[in-house]
Design a protein around this motif. Sequence first.
Motif, PDB file in Angstrom:
ATOM      1  N   ALA A  99      99.544  35.282  51.813  1.00  0.00           N
ATOM      2  CA  ALA A  99      98.561  34.347  52.463  1.00  0.00           C
ATOM      3  C   ALA A  99      98.932  34.241  54.099  1.00  0.00           C
ATOM      4  O   ALA A  99      98.161  34.126  54.837  1.00  0.00           O
ATOM      5  CB  ALA A  99      98.508  33.119  51.712  1.00  0.00           C
ATOM      6  N   PHE A 100     100.257  34.281  54.093  1.00  0.00           N
ATOM      7  CA  PHE A 100     100.875  34.254  55.422  1.00  0.00           C
ATOM      8  C   PHE A 100     102.082  35.341  55.582  1.00  0.00           C
ATOM      9  O   PHE A 100     102.765  35.372  54.682  1.00  0.00           O
ATOM     10  CB  PHE A 100     101.430  32.888  55.942  1.00  0.00           C
ATOM     11  CG  PHE A 100     101.765  32.846  57.451  1.00  0.00           C
ATOM     12  CD1 PHE A 100     101.142  32.585  58.349  1.00  0.00           C
ATOM     13  CD2 PHE A 100     103.227  33.232  57.648  1.00  0.00           C
ATOM     14  CE1 PHE A 100     101.572  32.599  59.440  1.00  0.00           C
ATOM     15  CE2 PHE A 100     103.815  32.940  58.884  1.00  0.00           C
ATOM     16  CZ  PHE A 100     102.725  32.667  59.913  1.00  0.00           C
ATOM     17  N   PRO A 101     101.854  36.431  56.371  1.00  0.00           N
ATOM     18  CA  PRO A 101     101.119  36.421  57.536  1.00  0.00           C
ATOM     19  C   PRO A 101      99.887  37.318  57.447  1.00  0.00           C
ATOM     20  O   PRO A 101      99.210  37.494  58.354  1.00  0.00           O
ATOM     21  CB  PRO A 101     101.983  37.187  58.556  1.00  0.00           C
ATOM     22  CG  PRO A 101     103.011  38.009  57.639  1.00  0.00           C
ATOM     23  CD  PRO A 101     103.010  37.387  56.443  1.00  0.00           C
ATOM     24  N   GLY A 102      99.437  37.199  56.346  1.00  0.00           N
ATOM     25  CA  GLY A 102      98.297  37.970  56.061  1.00  0.00           C
ATOM     26  C   GLY A 102      97.124  37.631  56.645  1.00  0.00           C
ATOM     27  O   GLY A 102      96.072  38.272  57.103  1.00  0.00           O
ATOM     28  N   VAL A 103      96.868  36.148  56.767  1.00  0.00           N
ATOM     29  CA  VAL A 103      95.872  35.606  57.399  1.00  0.00           C
ATOM     30  C   VAL A 103      95.908  35.796  58.904  1.00  0.00           C
ATOM     31  O   VAL A 103      94.963  36.069  59.651  1.00  0.00           O
ATOM     32  CB  VAL A 103      95.799  34.023  57.124  1.00  0.00           C
ATOM     33  CG1 VAL A 103      96.821  33.541  57.850  1.00  0.00           C
ATOM     34  CG2 VAL A 103      94.521  33.306  57.638  1.00  0.00           C
ATOM     35  N   LEU A 104      96.965  36.030  59.487  1.00  0.00           N
ATOM     36  CA  LEU A 104      97.086  36.394  61.034  1.00  0.00           C
ATOM     37  C   LEU A 104      96.578  37.792  60.947  1.00  0.00           C
ATOM     38  O   LEU A 104      95.951  38.030  62.242  1.00  0.00           O
ATOM     39  CB  LEU A 104      98.526  36.269  61.481  1.00  0.00           C
ATOM     40  CG  LEU A 104      99.224  34.851  61.463  1.00  0.00           C
ATOM     41  CD1 LEU A 104     100.487  34.734  61.821  1.00  0.00           C
ATOM     42  CD2 LEU A 104      98.326  33.892  62.182  1.00  0.00           C
ATOM     43  N   TYR A 105      97.330  38.733  60.287  1.00  0.00           N
ATOM     44  CA  TYR A 105      96.418  39.957  60.497  1.00  0.00           C
ATOM     45  C   TYR A 105      94.741  40.067  60.348  1.00  0.00           C
ATOM     46  O   TYR A 105      94.358  40.845  61.193  1.00  0.00           O
ATOM     47  CB  TYR A 105      97.078  40.958  59.676  1.00  0.00           C
ATOM     48  CG  TYR A 105      98.741  41.042  59.377  1.00  0.00           C
ATOM     49  CD1 TYR A 105      99.439  40.851  60.885  1.00  0.00           C
ATOM     50  CD2 TYR A 105      99.636  41.254  58.458  1.00  0.00           C
ATOM     51  CE1 TYR A 105     100.636  40.674  60.866  1.00  0.00           C
ATOM     52  CE2 TYR A 105     100.638  41.142  58.441  1.00  0.00           C
ATOM     53  CZ  TYR A 105     101.568  41.010  59.599  1.00  0.00           C
ATOM     54  OH  TYR A 105     102.949  40.953  60.031  1.00  0.00           O
ATOM     55  N   ASN A 106      94.454  39.321  59.285  1.00  0.00           N
ATOM     56  CA  ASN A 106      92.986  39.421  58.963  1.00  0.00           C
ATOM     57  C   ASN A 106      92.155  38.698  60.424  1.00  0.00           C
ATOM     58  O   ASN A 106      91.138  39.395  60.504  1.00  0.00           O
ATOM     59  CB  ASN A 106      92.618  38.519  57.905  1.00  0.00           C
ATOM     60  CG  ASN A 106      93.189  39.075  56.686  1.00  0.00           C
ATOM     61  OD1 ASN A 106      92.746  40.502  56.380  1.00  0.00           O
ATOM     62  ND2 ASN A 106      93.251  38.531  55.553  1.00  0.00           N
ATOM     63  N   VAL A 107      92.607  37.643  60.805  1.00  0.00           N
ATOM     64  CA  VAL A 107      91.861  36.894  61.854  1.00  0.00           C
ATOM     65  C   VAL A 107      92.094  38.075  62.979  1.00  0.00           C
ATOM     66  O   VAL A 107      90.986  38.106  63.881  1.00  0.00           O
ATOM     67  CB  VAL A 107      92.522  35.777  62.215  1.00  0.00           C
ATOM     68  CG1 VAL A 107      92.058  35.249  63.417  1.00  0.00           C
ATOM     69  CG2 VAL A 107      92.185  34.667  61.307  1.00  0.00           C
ATOM     70  N   ALA A 195      88.913  32.854  56.666  1.00  0.00           N
ATOM     71  CA  ALA A 195      90.040  33.933  56.533  1.00  0.00           C
ATOM     72  C   ALA A 195      91.160  33.305  55.581  1.00  0.00           C
ATOM     73  O   ALA A 195      91.578  33.993  54.734  1.00  0.00           O
ATOM     74  CB  ALA A 195      90.429  34.097  57.800  1.00  0.00           C
ATOM     75  N   VAL A 196      91.233  31.948  56.000  1.00  0.00           N
ATOM     76  CA  VAL A 196      92.449  31.274  54.994  1.00  0.00           C
ATOM     77  C   VAL A 196      92.111  31.420  53.495  1.00  0.00           C
ATOM     78  O   VAL A 196      92.696  31.539  52.625  1.00  0.00           O
ATOM     79  CB  VAL A 196      92.783  29.839  55.527  1.00  0.00           C
ATOM     80  CG1 VAL A 196      93.469  29.286  54.503  1.00  0.00           C
ATOM     81  CG2 VAL A 196      93.201  29.933  56.651  1.00  0.00           C
ATOM     82  N   VAL A 197      90.598  30.898  53.338  1.00  0.00           N
ATOM     83  CA  VAL A 197      90.274  31.067  51.872  1.00  0.00           C
ATOM     84  C   VAL A 197      90.371  32.315  51.153  1.00  0.00           C
ATOM     85  O   VAL A 197      90.845  32.610  50.273  1.00  0.00           O
ATOM     86  CB  VAL A 197      88.741  30.392  51.923  1.00  0.00           C
ATOM     87  CG1 VAL A 197      88.379  30.676  50.176  1.00  0.00           C
ATOM     88  CG2 VAL A 197      88.658  28.963  52.420  1.00  0.00           C
ATOM     89  N   TYR A 198      89.873  33.432  51.699  1.00  0.00           N
ATOM     90  CA  TYR A 198      89.724  34.777  51.324  1.00  0.00           C
ATOM     91  C   TYR A 198      91.008  35.597  51.385  1.00  0.00           C
ATOM     92  O   TYR A 198      91.582  36.133  50.399  1.00  0.00           O
ATOM     93  CB  TYR A 198      88.651  35.533  51.896  1.00  0.00           C
ATOM     94  CG  TYR A 198      87.216  35.165  51.620  1.00  0.00           C
ATOM     95  CD1 TYR A 198      86.917  35.149  50.335  1.00  0.00           C
ATOM     96  CD2 TYR A 198      86.466  34.926  52.508  1.00  0.00           C
ATOM     97  CE1 TYR A 198      85.508  34.936  49.951  1.00  0.00           C
ATOM     98  CE2 TYR A 198      84.799  34.666  52.204  1.00  0.00           C
ATOM     99  CZ  TYR A 198      84.576  34.473  50.744  1.00  0.00           C
ATOM    100  OH  TYR A 198      83.391  34.133  50.422  1.00  0.00           O
ATOM    101  N   THR A 199      91.838  35.155  52.299  1.00  0.00           N
ATOM    102  CA  THR A 199      93.063  35.758  52.079  1.00  0.00           C
ATOM    103  C   THR A 199      94.012  35.185  51.039  1.00  0.00           C
ATOM    104  O   THR A 199      94.678  35.836  50.256  1.00  0.00           O
ATOM    105  CB  THR A 199      93.800  35.437  53.510  1.00  0.00           C
ATOM    106  OG1 THR A 199      93.098  36.025  54.768  1.00  0.00           O
ATOM    107  CG2 THR A 199      95.430  36.222  53.536  1.00  0.00           C
ATOM    108  N   SER A 200      94.037  33.610  50.868  1.00  0.00           N
ATOM    109  CA  SER A 200      94.591  33.152  49.798  1.00  0.00           C
ATOM    110  C   SER A 200      94.078  33.856  48.478  1.00  0.00           C
ATOM    111  O   SER A 200      94.778  33.792  47.586  1.00  0.00           O
ATOM    112  CB  SER A 200      94.371  31.776  49.560  1.00  0.00           C
ATOM    113  OG  SER A 200      94.640  31.070  50.928  1.00  0.00           O
ATOM    114  N   VAL A 201      92.589  34.007  48.356  1.00  0.00           N
ATOM    115  CA  VAL A 201      92.372  34.757  47.106  1.00  0.00           C
ATOM    116  C   VAL A 201      92.710  36.141  46.819  1.00  0.00           C
ATOM    117  O   VAL A 201      93.459  36.413  46.040  1.00  0.00           O
ATOM    118  CB  VAL A 201      90.802  34.834  47.212  1.00  0.00           C
ATOM    119  CG1 VAL A 201      90.455  35.703  45.784  1.00  0.00           C
ATOM    120  CG2 VAL A 201      90.210  33.420  46.953  1.00  0.00           C
ATOM    121  N   GLY A 202      93.016  36.812  48.200  1.00  0.00           N
ATOM    122  CA  GLY A 202      93.688  38.205  47.985  1.00  0.00           C
ATOM    123  C   GLY A 202      95.007  38.010  47.543  1.00  0.00           C
ATOM    124  O   GLY A 202      95.914  39.099  47.041  1.00  0.00           O
ATOM    125  N   ALA A 203      95.798  36.799  48.114  1.00  0.00           N
ATOM    126  CA  ALA A 203      97.183  37.043  47.644  1.00  0.00           C
ATOM    127  C   ALA A 203      97.405  36.768  46.130  1.00  0.00           C
ATOM    128  O   ALA A 203      98.454  37.072  45.773  1.00  0.00           O
ATOM    129  CB  ALA A 203      97.867  35.667  48.357  1.00  0.00           C
TER     130      ALA A 203
END
Length: 251
Positions: A99-107, A195-203
């Motif tokens: 979820a972090f730092p994935g959300v940063l990369y996604n954004v 992005a936070v929602v879908y990154t969390s789902v991805g995590a």
Amino acid sequence: MGNGTAEQGIRGKAAPQHPLLRRLPLIAVALAALFGAIFLRDTLSFETLAENRENLLAFRDSHYLPSVLGFIAAYVAIVAFSLPGATIATLTGGFLFGAFPGVLYNVAAAGTGAVCIFLAARWGLGARLAARMDAGEGLVKRIKAGIDDNQWSMLFLIRLVPAVPFFVANLVPALVGVPLFRFAVTTFLGIVPGAVVYTSVGAGLGEVFARGETPDLGIIFEPRILLPILGLCALAALPMVLKLVRGRKGL
């Protein structure tokens, strides 16, 4: 002497570009989007991610920085060329990097891709179309004026409302003359909640894969997720409502 000066002045002026040259980036985007819709719809999918998850994790563990750079580059290309798979890319960012730092990369990737397609559209069509709308009369000019008066609010709204397609939110601002800085700021900030929602789902995809299931992408419409986003939409729309009320009251 006078002729020489005149010739220098003529040479100093840049030759006007052919309209087709200005539209080449937008044409490339359109062709890539068509190609992707026909040939890549089944490739950039959840099933593909599930089948290649072990290889992706192994490459990430042994080459972390190249995996980050490669992921961001691929995500930028997906958004910039309106290819299918933006949601899968967001899930992949969460799956590979957490979820972090994935959300940063996604954004960072989604925002950069959005800026690329915005620039292509504005360079090809946006400047002339916006000028024509400004020079127009009646309803068209009033619509353009209304957008100009509420650009910040409108831009945040189209990013926050889940029902607005991402490519529409990238193209429309370019066609009505939105400044690049304003577009970039509202894009990078406005896509954060989703992005936070879908990154969390991805995590959490590791557990989903283990159960042989597919992720629930409709989670963003659940009340616990949707209501806070709608609250942000209401805040974004508040300046427009206040302007409307003040205008009617003559304040």
